[in-house]
Enzyme design. Structure first.
Site, PDB file in Angstrom:
ATOM      1  N   ARG A 129      19.169  49.813  29.790  1.00  0.00           N
ATOM      2  CA  ARG A 129      20.161  49.243  28.670  1.00  0.00           C
ATOM      3  C   ARG A 129      21.148  50.105  28.508  1.00  0.00           C
ATOM      4  O   ARG A 129      21.140  51.430  28.551  1.00  0.00           O
ATOM      5  CB  ARG A 129      19.139  49.023  27.423  1.00  0.00           C
ATOM      6  N   ASP A 328      18.530  37.345  18.554  1.00  0.00           N
ATOM      7  CA  ASP A 328      16.905  37.467  18.983  1.00  0.00           C
ATOM      8  C   ASP A 328      16.264  35.953  19.213  1.00  0.00           C
ATOM      9  O   ASP A 328      14.997  35.982  19.504  1.00  0.00           O
ATOM     10  CB  ASP A 328      16.165  38.135  17.972  1.00  0.00           C
TER      11      ASP A 328
END
Length: 457
Positions: A129, A328
């Site tokens: 990431r 999310d």
């Protein structure tokens, strides 16, 4: 994990504590003076990683039991014995953030101002990431922070130092980047400002203020971008915190309550912070029967009880400033969109490509496996909702069959595993979720809670 088919979802549920707030309570409690008591702390893998990192730097954290004065039941209280802004000790070994991007990015802001060098890493997913987004502003503040590979990913080597105040404008709306800069601003030599294209979740600003920091919301007068300014020089003081239910966890049962027939779900004490309530706004825009009741404040966070009933949904457009408030929840919103009548377009969601997986591609691929018409775009997707109609030619007698049963590879991504588990409740045959154990990252009791509410065929 085989997902059972369900005729309805009915009952009451208190979802686990908010993951974002749980992380922050431990970090701020560790650098405050005095004790911080946290009730409702989320004991998930990600939050436990934050605790372990703090313990490696000499912070004593214990769990005690007390009787809840309202229910009479025993509840856990996490007690963090704060060390003050400069009280952390140099860790003996490398800090391991495991799968938690929140841990590594927020903690890096604190470590940048410490008088020692720290090494921090994570699991194979986290090591992919992007970390340049925090390396750049911390370097501008005078911290020497180095990634051990050319892609600016973990592991990181952070040489803490005296920091300089900066005026920073981020190209992305990210609460993790904002929080990193604001936490580093506690150690700077003057006021530090941070601006972003759209307002991201503001839990850090609210909690910093509660702990006594001088932090204020601010708008860039030139660009009109939202942000915050933090002034150094104030000690943080330990607090008593009650963590509300996580709306990101509640989202799966909000979606399930809307799309599973004959459903009515009552969710208790869910955080409805306006920087996080996008799922509620989208559900209502799609025609969902969603009611918020008993709205109150717990600390500085708004909380409510949520009632959801089965609804006929319609397609909608999701993008712009709404995206940070539901980033999310987009995987499970995609499941809702597949059951809606008409098209749903999701855009400005390119950030989904750098989560635990490339969530955009994964959502599209898995929806297609399930017989849903969907097209991937550079920063989102267009979902052609079937209006709740059953799949033709693939229907098991007596079953709902709104989706084709399929084998779904979660890619170790907890949000994908849970979103497609909700779809599995109304598929024509049992859905098989691979690597379903990844739900422990944010919602360890997820499958037990589904079993509590679902009425089987």
């Amino acid at each position: 994990m085989k997902i059972p088919l369900a005729t309805s979802l009915r009952g009451e549920l208190a979802v686990p504590g908010d993951k974002s707030i749980s992380h922050r309570s431990v970090m701020l409690g560790a650098i405050a003076k005095g004790d911080t008591e946290v009730r409702g702390f989320l004991k998930s893998a990600d939050c436990l990683a934050t605790i372990e990192c703090m313990r490696q730097m000499g912070v004593e954290i214990e769990e005690v039991k007390e009787e809840n004065r309202y229910t009479g039941r025993q509840e856990s209280v996490l007690v963090i014995h704060g060390k003050g802004l400069y009280g952390l000790s140099e860790p003996m070994g490398t800090l391991d953030a495991m799968n938690s991007g929140t841990t590594v990015r927020l903690l890096s802001g604190i470590l940048a101002g410490q008088p020692f060098t720290t090494y921090i890493t994570g699991d194979s997913s986290l090591r992919k990431r992007p970390m340049k987004r925090i390396i750049t502003p911390l370097a501008q503040m005078g911290c020497r922070i180095e990634a051990e590979n050319k892609n600016n990913c973990l592991p990181l080597e952070i040489h803490g130092d005296r920091l300089h105040a900066i005026h920073y404008s981020s190209s992305i709306a990210s609460a993790q980047v904002k929080s990193c800069v604001l936490l580093a601003g506690l150690y700077a030599d003057g006021p530090t400002t941070f601006f972003e294209p759209y307002l991201s979740r503001n839990h850090t600003e609210l909690m910093l203020s509660a702990f006594g920091a001088n932090v204020k919301a601010k708008v860039d007068p030139l660009t009109m971008q939202p942000g915050a300014i933090i002034y150094p020089g104030t000690d943080l003081r330990g607090q008593k915190i009650r963590v509300p239910g996580d709306i990101s966890s509640a989202a799966y049962f909000i979606a399930g309550g809307l799309i599973v027939p004959n459903s009515e779900v009552h969710l208790h004490s869910v955080g409805i912070n306006e920087t996080r309530d996008g799922i509620l706004r989208v559900a209502k825009a799609m025609g969902g029967n969603v009611i918020t009741r008993n709205i109150r404040m717990e600390g500085r966070e708004p909380v409510a009880d949520i009632i959801v009933k089965t609804s006929d949904l319609k397609g909608t457009n999701i993008g712009g400033s709404l995206i940070p408030a539901l980033i999310d929840e987009l995987p499970v919103i995609a499941i809702m969109a597949a059951c809606a009548k008409g098209d749903t377009q999701i855009y400005d969601a390119g950030e989904l490509r750098v989560k635990e997986s490339d969530r955009l591609t994964a959502i599209v691929m898995n929806l297609q496996k399930m017989g849903v018409g969907v097209e991937e775009t550079e920063d989102g997707m267009v979902i052609h909702g079937n209006g709740g109609k059953k799949q033709t030619g693939r229907r098991t007698p007596g079953k709902l069959g709104y989706f084709r049963g399929a084998t779904i590879d979660s890619q170790g991504d907890h949000r994908l595993a849970m979103a497609f588990s909700i779809a599995g409740l109304i598929s024509d045959t049992q859905m098989d979720i691979r690597n379903a154990e990844c739900v422990k990252i944010s919602y360890p009791s997820f499958y037990r809670d589904i079993a509590r509410l679902a009425s089987p065929f």
